[in-house]
Write an enzyme that holds these catalytic residues in place. Structure first.
Site: not given
Ligand code: MOS
Length: 702
Positions: A460, A590, A595, A664, A667
């Site tokens: 997702g 980067r 979006k 990335g 989180e």
């Molecule tokens: Mo995430 S908690 O690293 O899948």
């Protein structure tokens, strides 16, 4: 020169998802399908004395009931992240012991899902019960064996002599991943070949793990997971229900589907452990940090006795201090297994640390933004390595500017609107830059369309589009020309969608392979490659390759950074908190898709608002069973809870980290959110809330 990388690109799979044509695990159509329903334990500790199955067996449509008595043996897995990994170290139905409430004790198979579920309710269980350990207050805490602490300098002495000292305890509640798509699996055996339709954050390891468990070569296992409706850490490895479903499907030689009801999802597919954190900070009167003591406690389950919610991971990263004392302890309770959940460790850890920093700022009368700017560390204080491409200060300054922070009234309870107190809060965000190995195959067709194939998956987060952008950028083609096929273990190993590392892992791999494809035909451009293709008479050009980290992490520490600013309104007579305004500024190296990256941060802030104000999975103190049982009783934010969330990015490509420069994103967005809200509530009301979620009763009770 950038063609498409860094621009805003719509999701490749967006249309399929909103029109319902995206096929999730449980929606695959297999002929001859039969259906499973789990029998789960209603006690928290003990053993099964007798299972009375007669009534269930005689129930209409029932084909089979699996129990510890008749489950065929499974091969043990190494649990090493290299060859095979499962969440619970105990295999399903391994014996008659019960370690936590809701533990799987059997599986009923019937010709319809309703008949399977009904029959499961007819099973009578006699237990021999032991007194379970549910309450962490009665538990023995031990140093977490796989989560090292840290002792630098003399923290105790420094705290004692510091001009200013903060000491506080923060707690966070047990939480559930509560993703939209339930845990589900279809296991389909044909002779000795297994096809598994199951959401997986790590397709290649999922495949290897099932191969190990069932004693067959990995080539005979196919894991199919083209679409995943959210995972957040709870769909990385096989769970007992998936292993059991697959074992029973083999036994009965029928394709078997098992979809977990929400109530079972509160018990047997992971949670985020509750935590208790003791924070002490010592500082000079002008706000120079001298010492931090961060001692954290979390809980785990007998079926995974070493797991820790690593709250102290963030402490050596954020602020420079000569004296550091970090300790992570765990207790083993008779509860469902905790596991990774978005920002595992960082999320509760940053709530405590960033709340304590705010408390220090108020005590010293220093602006909290200034306090953070003053104490940011250029090196990771565990490894002593310098941070690569760190732009934390920009996050703080740009965020403060966008929010209008300088206009902040200096006193709590000084802003009101419509009879409510208004408060402004801020906190930092952080998450490590992680990267792994990924492979991909790229095909260039005569009509200048491209196919990219990799087993990577999209939970997702936008992986489809990241892959398409990486290929379009390298081959200088419109992004619409790129077709992406992922989520199938038959494709080259695409790595793990976890630790926010998939973009940093996959983008360099796809770029690499596209460059390789041009090189193979000595082409400098895609136009030249197309000419070569035409001359060759082949149907397409193809290249396969991979990308993985080198030795860069011996020289650099890789970390992403951010700052959140928020405005809250507190209706004091009702104890109600509403978040009214939000600004997040992130440094993630980067940005590949502006979006999607902003959406990732927005989604994470929303999840953080749930973490701050709503989410908690309380357990019955005697039975240990969660008292929440669906998405109505487990509170997560709805639209009315969420303000406009303004997201922007600062920084530069982190090319020490990988050739593309992306660290990335995902989180990091949740880290610091709860602290920013708690800090805003303090500014609004003068009340310091240190326990999540910050529900109305806390504000009323003060
Ligand atoms: Mo995430 S908690 O690293 O899948």
């Amino acid at each position: 020169m950038s063609n498409v990388m860094g621009k805003s690109v719509n999701r490749q799979e967006g249309r399929a998802k909103v029109t319902g044509s995206a096929t999730y695990a449980a929606e695959h159509q297999i002929s001859g399908l039969v259906y499973g329903a789990l029998i789960t334990a209603t006690v928290a500790k003990g053993r099964i004395k007798t299972l009375h199955l007669q009534e269930a067996q005689a129930s209409p449509g029932v084909l089979h009931i699996a129990t510890a008595e008749n489950i065929p043996p499974l091969s043990p897995v190494a649990n090493d992240w290299a060859t095979s990994q499962i969440y619970e170290s105990r295999l399903p139905l391994a014996d008659q012991e019960i370690h936590y409430p809701g533990q799987i004790i059997g599986l009923v198979v019937a010709d319809t899902p309703e008949r399977a579920r009904h029959a499961a309710t007819l099973v009578q269980v006699e237990y021999e019960t032991d007194t379970p350990l549910i309450n962490p207050k009665s538990a023995l805490f031990i140093t977490a064996p796989r989560t090292p602490g840290l002792e630098q300098g003399d923290t105790a002495k420094s705290l004692e002599t510091a001009e200013c000292q903060i000491s506080a305890t923060y707690t966070t509640a047990m939480e559930l991943h509560a993703m939209m798509e339930p845990h589900a699996i279809i296991a389909h055996w044909q002779d000795n070949n297994l096809t598994v339709y199951e959401p997986s954050q790590w397709v290649a390891l999922h495949q290897q793990t099932y191969a190990t468990l069932f004693g067959i070569p990995p080539e005979q296992v196919r894991v199919v997971t083209p679409y995943i409706g959210g995972a957040f850490g709870a769909k990385a490895f096989p769970w007992p229900h998936g292993i059991l479903c697959t074992a029973v499907a083999r036994e009965i030689q029928r394709p078997l589907k098992l979809v977990l009801p929400r109530q079972q999802m509160t018990m047997i597919v992971g949670n985020r452990s509750a935590t208790e954190q003791h924070l002490k900070i010592g500082a000079t009167a002008d706000g120079q940090l001298l010492a931090i003591e961060h001692h954290a406690k979390s809980q785990t389950s007998p079926v995974n006795p070493t797991f820790a919610e690593n709250c102290i991971a963030v402490t050596p990263v954020m602020y420079a201090t000569p004296n550091l004392s970090l300790k992570q302890e765990i207790a083993i309770l008779n509860v469902g297994m905790p596991t990774y959940m978005r920002g595992p460790g960082e999320t509760p850890g940053m709530f405590a640390l960033e709340s304590a920093m705010d408390e220090l700022a108020w005590t010293l009368g220093i602006d909290p933004v200034e306090l953070r700017l003053k104490n940011a560390t250029p090196v990771h204080q565990r490894s002593q390595l310098p941070f690569s491409a760190k732009h934390f200060a920009d996050c703080l300054q740009v965020g403060a500017e966008q929010f209008g922070w300088k206009d902040r009234p200096q006193q709590p309870r000084s802003l009101t609107r419509d009879g409510k107190f208004v408060g402004w809060g801020m906190a930092a965000a952080t998450f490590p830059g992680l990267r792994f190995m990924a492979s991909a195959t790229v095909r260039l067709f005569p009509d200048s369309t491209v196919q990219v194939l990799t087993s990577a998956n999209d939970v997702g987060t936008g992986a489809y589009t990241v892959i398409a952008i990486s290929a379009a950028e390298t081959l200088n083609l419109p992004v619409e020309n790129i077709r992406v096929e992922i989520g199938d273990s038959r494709l080259p190993n695409g790595g793990l969608a976890g630790g926010s590392m998939m973009t940093a892992t996959l983008a360099p791999a796809v770029v690499n392979v596209c460059e390789e494809l041009l090189k193979q035909v000595n082409a400098n451009t895609t136009t030249e490659a197309l000419q070569a293709l035409q001359e060759s008479g082949q149907p397409f050009l193809e290249a396969t390759g991979s990308s993985q980290p080198g030795t860069e992490s011996r020289e650099w520490a890789f970390q992403s950074w951010g700052a959140h600013f928020c405005e809250v309104e507190v209706d004091e007579p009702l104890g109600r908190v509403q978040v009214k305004r939000w600004v997040s500024v992130m440094d993630i190296g980067r940005v590949i898709n502006a979006k999607a990256a902003a959406s990732q941060i927005r989604g994470a802030v929303i999840m953080g608002i749930g973490d701050a104000l709503m989410e908690e999975c309380q357990l019955d103190p005697h039975l240990g069973l969660p008292i929440v049982y669906d998405l109505a009783t487990y509170h997560i934010p709805v639209h009315a809870d969420i303000p406009r969330i303004q997201v922007s990015f600062v920084g530069e490509p982190d090319r020490n980290f990988n050739p593309v420069g992306a660290r990335g994103c995902g989180e990091i967005g949740i880290t610091g959110v709860a602290a920013a809200i708690a800090n805003g509530i303090y500014h609004a009301t003068g009340k310091r809330l240190r326990d999540l979620p910050m529900t109305p009763d806390q504000l009323l009770g003060m």
